[in-house]
Design a protein around this motif. Structure first.
Motif, mmCIF file in Angstrom:
data_model
loop_
_atom_site.group_PDB
_atom_site.id
_atom_site.type_symbol
_atom_site.label_atom_id
_atom_site.label_comp_id
_atom_site.label_asym_id
_atom_site.label_seq_id
_atom_site.Cartn_x
_atom_site.Cartn_y
_atom_site.Cartn_z
ATOM 1 N N SER A 6 -25.799 54.297 -12.792
ATOM 2 C CA SER A 6 -25.430 52.891 -12.684
ATOM 3 C C SER A 6 -24.959 52.341 -14.025
ATOM 4 O O SER A 6 -25.304 52.861 -15.086
ATOM 5 C CB SER A 6 -26.614 52.079 -12.149
ATOM 6 O OG SER A 6 -27.489 51.777 -13.206
ATOM 7 N N ILE A 7 -24.142 51.321 -13.939
ATOM 8 C CA ILE A 7 -23.676 50.603 -15.122
ATOM 9 C C ILE A 7 -23.910 49.125 -14.851
ATOM 10 O O ILE A 7 -23.284 48.553 -13.955
ATOM 11 C CB ILE A 7 -22.173 50.846 -15.373
ATOM 12 C CG1 ILE A 7 -21.885 52.330 -15.553
ATOM 13 C CG2 ILE A 7 -21.697 50.047 -16.582
ATOM 14 C CD1 ILE A 7 -20.406 52.671 -15.515
ATOM 15 N N GLN A 8 -24.825 48.534 -15.599
ATOM 16 C CA GLN A 8 -25.096 47.110 -15.409
ATOM 17 C C GLN A 8 -24.540 46.353 -16.596
ATOM 18 O O GLN A 8 -24.798 46.709 -17.745
ATOM 19 C CB GLN A 8 -26.608 46.879 -15.350
ATOM 20 C CG GLN A 8 -27.301 47.609 -14.220
ATOM 21 C CD GLN A 8 -27.736 46.662 -13.120
ATOM 22 O OE1 GLN A 8 -28.137 45.542 -13.380
ATOM 23 N NE2 GLN A 8 -27.641 47.121 -11.881
ATOM 24 N N PHE A 9 -23.778 45.311 -16.301
ATOM 25 C CA PHE A 9 -23.231 44.468 -17.357
ATOM 26 C C PHE A 9 -23.694 43.050 -17.099
ATOM 27 O O PHE A 9 -23.366 42.468 -16.055
ATOM 28 C CB PHE A 9 -21.707 44.550 -17.353
ATOM 29 C CG PHE A 9 -21.055 43.626 -18.332
ATOM 30 C CD1 PHE A 9 -21.226 43.804 -19.699
ATOM 31 C CD2 PHE A 9 -20.270 42.562 -17.901
ATOM 32 C CE1 PHE A 9 -20.625 42.950 -20.611
ATOM 33 C CE2 PHE A 9 -19.666 41.709 -18.804
ATOM 34 C CZ PHE A 9 -19.844 41.902 -20.166
ATOM 35 N N LEU A 10 -24.505 42.514 -18.000
ATOM 36 C CA LEU A 10 -25.115 41.192 -17.817
ATOM 37 C C LEU A 10 -25.725 41.072 -16.418
ATOM 38 O O LEU A 10 -25.523 40.095 -15.711
ATOM 39 C CB LEU A 10 -24.066 40.096 -18.050
ATOM 40 C CG LEU A 10 -23.503 40.036 -19.472
ATOM 41 C CD1 LEU A 10 -22.332 39.079 -19.562
ATOM 42 C CD2 LEU A 10 -24.588 39.635 -20.473
ATOM 43 N N GLY A 11 -26.434 42.117 -16.038
ATOM 44 C CA GLY A 11 -27.143 42.103 -14.768
ATOM 45 C C GLY A 11 -26.295 42.410 -13.550
ATOM 46 O O GLY A 11 -26.778 42.427 -12.423
#
Ligand code: ATP
Ligand code: MG
Lengths: 238, 303
Positions: free
Chosen positions: A61-66
Motif C-alpha cells: 500500500s501507498i498512503q499519502f496524507l491518509g
C-alpha cells in the motif's frame, strides 16, 4: 511530532516476469527531505513511478496524507498533491518553456493562482523567465532540469518526488539545483529524493533508505549513514 | 489558363475531402501512435448516416431540396454521431491494447474496419447496394472569368477551411489543445501534469471521426453515391495524403490532402489511370527525398 505524509508498506512492483521492487516499506514526514539511494537497476525509479501512478503496484500500500494511492490513476494522484519530476526531466520538447509551465498548472482552475505560481516559479528560476518563449527542447540540460522542477512547482504539490535531478549535469549546476531544492523544501514542500550521487543525497536529506535489487538493506539518519561502513564502501567510494 | 483554374476548383474540392479525412489519421497517429486503418470507415458512417437522416427529414424537403437550417442540423447530428462512434471504437477495440506491441493495434484496426463495413452490410435496412445521396447544397452555378463554380463547391471548400481553421486554433491556443500536444510528445509526463490521457484520446477520436463524417458528406455531395465500402480506398488515399504532409502534423495533413486532390484532378485530365496512380507516385517521391513528409521532422522512434 510532525505528521506522517507518505507511508509505503510492503510495496511490490513487477514488469511482466521481472519483479523490480520486492516488498519495500518506508515513510516520510511532512517537511522532510528523505533520500532513496542505490545502484543502477535497484528499483528506485520504479518506486517513484508507482507512487505517482505510472506503474501499478502488485501488492502493498501507498498512503499519502491518509489516502490510499495504489488504485488511483496518475492524474488523480497529481490532484492529491504529489508532483513527480521524472528521471531524464521529460520536458515537452516542442512546447515553449511557458507552455510547459502552464501544463504544470493544468489541474488549477483559478487563473489568479496560476499567475501567482508562475511569478513565484520565475522568481525561483529567473532563467526560465528569460527563456519563456523558447522551445523546451532547445534548453541546456541544467535549464531543462530547472523547467522540470518549475513545472512541479506549478502543480502546487505538497510532496515532490525527484528522480536523479543531478543526472548529466556539470558540478556547478548540480550545486545550483540542490540549493534550489533546499529552498523549495524550506518553503514548505516535502521531498523524496533519488540520487545516484549518494554523498550529495545524504548531505541534502535528513534520512535515507538504501535500496538493493528491490529491497531496502539499510536505513537511518543521513549523518549515521555517512559514517556507515557498508554505505561508505558501496556508495561513497571510500 | 481558365481550364487550369477550373481544375484547381475541382482539385480544391476533392482536396478538402482528403484533407478532412487525413486530419483524423494524423491526429490519432500523433497522439496514440497508431495508424487507425478503420478511419476511412468513419467517412462511410458519416455519409450513410446523413443519407438516413435526410430520409428521416424528408417531409421537410421541398422539391427534393432542404432548407439551410435542416441541412446544418443533419450535418451536425451526423458529425456528432460519427464522433461518438469513433470514441466507442477506441474504447472497445483499441484502449485494451494500448500498452501492447504496436502490431496488435494495427491488426485490430484492420479487423475493426472489416467489422464497420460488413456489419452494416449485413443489416437488412442498409445492405450492400449503393444509395443515391440527396442534394444537400443548392446546385447553383456561377461563371467567373470562364471558370464554372457551384454553390456546393464554394460551401465545401469554405466549410472545410473553417473546420481546419477552428481545429488548428483549438490545438494551438486552448487548454485541451495544449493537453493534446503534451500527450503526443510524452504520455507519462502528461499524466504527471494531471492530464487524463484517456479523456484526451477520446476527444481526439471524436474530432477525427466527426471530421471524417464531414469529409464523407462532402465527398457524397460530389459523387452522390454511398455504400458501405466507400471508406476503404478514400481512406487509403487520405492516409497517403497524411504521410505526404508528414504524419502527426495537422498542417501537413491539410496540405497533403489538398496536394492529393489537386494533383489527382490534374493527372486525371491527362489520363484517368494516372489519376489513380499519382498519389502513389508523389508518396514515393516524398519518401525518397523527405522521408518524414513535407511538414514532418524525422524523429528516432523509441521503442
Ligand atoms: N519498463 C520496464 N520493463 C521491464 N523492466 C523494467 C522496466 N523499467 C525498469 N525495469 C527493470 O526494473 C529494475 C528496476 O529499474 P529502475 O528503473 O526502477 O531502477 P533504478 O534504481 O531507477 O535504476 P537507475 O539508477 O539506473 O535509474 C531494473 O532491473 C530494470 O531493468
Ligand atoms: Mg532510475
Amino acid at each position: 511530532m510532525s505528521t506522517r505524509m507518505l507511508d509505503v508498506k510492503d510495496l511490490a512492483v513487477s514488469y511482466g516476469m521481472i519483479t523490480a521492487v520486492k516488498g519495500v516499506s518506508f515513510n516520510l514526514d511532512e517537511g522532510e527531505i528523505v533520500a532513496l539511494i542505490g545502484a543502477n537497476g535497484a528499483g528506485k525509479s520504479t518506486i517513484l513511478r508507482t507512487i505517482s501512478g505510472l506503474e501499478k503496484a502488485k501488492s502493498g500500500s501507498i498512503q499519502f496524507l491518509g489516502k490510499e494511492l495504489t488504485r488511483l490513476p496518475a492524474h488523480k494522484i497529481v490532484e492529491a498533491g504529489i508532483a513527480h519530476v521524472p528521471e531524464g526531466r521529460r520536458v515537452f520538447p516542442r512546447l515553449t518553456v511557458k507552455e510547459n509551465l502552464m501544463l504544470g498548472a493544468n489541474i488549477v482552475k483559478e487563473s489568479s493562482i496560476i499567475q501567482q505560481r508562475l511569478e513565484r516559479t520565475y522568481q525561483t528560476f529567473p532563467r526560465l523567465k528569460e527563456r519563456q518563449s523558447q522551445l523546451a527542447g532547445t534548453l541546456s540540460g541544467g535549464e531543462q532540469q530547472m523547467l522540470a522542477l518549475g513545472r512541479a512547482l506549478m502543480t502546487g504539490g505538497k510532496l515532490m518526488l525527484l528522480d536523479e535531478p543531478s543526472m548529466g549535469l556539470a558540478p556547478i549546476i548540480v550545486e545550483d539545483i540542490f540549493r534550489i531544492i533546499k529552498e523549495i523544501n524550506e518553503a514548505g514542500t516535502s521531498i523524496l529524493l533519488i540520487e545516484q550521487n549518494a554523498f550529495l543525497a545524504l548531505q541534502t536529506a535528513s534520512r535515507a533508505y538504501v535500496l538493493e535489487t528491490g529491497l531496502i538493506s539499510i536505513e537511518g539518519n543521513s549523518s549515521d549513514l555517512l559514517k556507515d561502513d557498508r554505505v561508505r564502501e558501496s556508495y561513497l567510494g571510500a | 489558363m481558365s481550364t487550369l483554374m477550373q481544375f484547381l476548383v475541382y482539385g480544391l474540392q476533392l482536396g478538402s475531402v482528403y484533407a478532412l479525412l487525413a486530419i483524423g489519421y494524423t491526429m490519432v497517429y500523433g497522439i496514440v501512435g497508431m495508424i487507425n486503418f478503420a478511419h476511412g470507415d468513419f467517412l462511410m458512417i458519416g455519409a450513410l448516416s446523413t443519407f438516413f437522416l435526410s430520409q428521416a427529414f424528408s417531409s421537410f424537403a421541398v422539391n427534393g431540396t432542404y432548407s439551410g437550417l435542416i441541412v446544418a442540423l443533419i450535418i451536425f447530428v451526423a458529425m456528432v454521431g460519427t464522433g461518438l462512434i469513433g470514441v466507442s471504437v477506441e474504447a472497445i477495440a483499441y484502449k485494451p491494447l494500448r500498452n501492447r506491441p504496436k502490431m496488435s493495434a494495427l491488426i485490430t484496426a484492420v479487423g475493426v474496419s472489416m467489422f464497420l463495413e460488413n456489419f452494416p452490410r449485413a443489416l437488412p435496412f442498409i445492405g450492400p447496394s449503393p444509395r443515391s445521396f440527396p442534394m444537400l447544397f443548392p446546385a447553383k452555378r456561377f461563371q467567373i472569368q470562364g471558370v464554372m463554380i457551384s454553390t456546393t463547391q464554394i460551401i465545401m471548400i469554405v466549410l472545410s477551411l473553417v473546420f481546419m481553421f477552428i481545429l488548428y486554433n483549438v490545438v494551438n491556443r486552448t487548454k485541451i489543445g495544449r493537453q493534446m500536444r503534451a500527450c503526443s510528445m510524452d504520455k507519462d509526463a502528461a499524466q504527471l501534469m494531471g492530464i487524463n490521457i484517456n479523456r484526451v484520446i477520446s476527444i481526439t477520436f471524436f474530432v477525427g471521426a466527426a471530421l471524417a463524417a464531414a469529409s464523407g458528406i462532402f465527398y457524397a455531395s460530389i459523387y452522390p453515391q454511398v455504400d458501405v465500402y466507400m471508406g476503404g480506398w478514400l481512406g487509403t488515399k487520405s492516409f497517403i495524403a497524411a504521410v505526404i504532409g508528414g504524419i502527426g502534423d495537422i498542417r501537413g495533413a491539410m496540405l497533403g490532402g489538398f496536394i492529393m486532390g489537386i494533383t489527382e484532378i490534374l493527372a486525371t485530365s491527362v489520363n484517368s489511370n494516372l489519376g489513380y496512380a499519382i498519389g502513389f507516385v508523389i508518396l514515393i517521391l516524398i519518401l525518397l527525398f523527405k522521408p518524414a513528409g513535407i511538414m514532418g521532422k524525422l524523429t528516432i522512434d523509441k521503442v
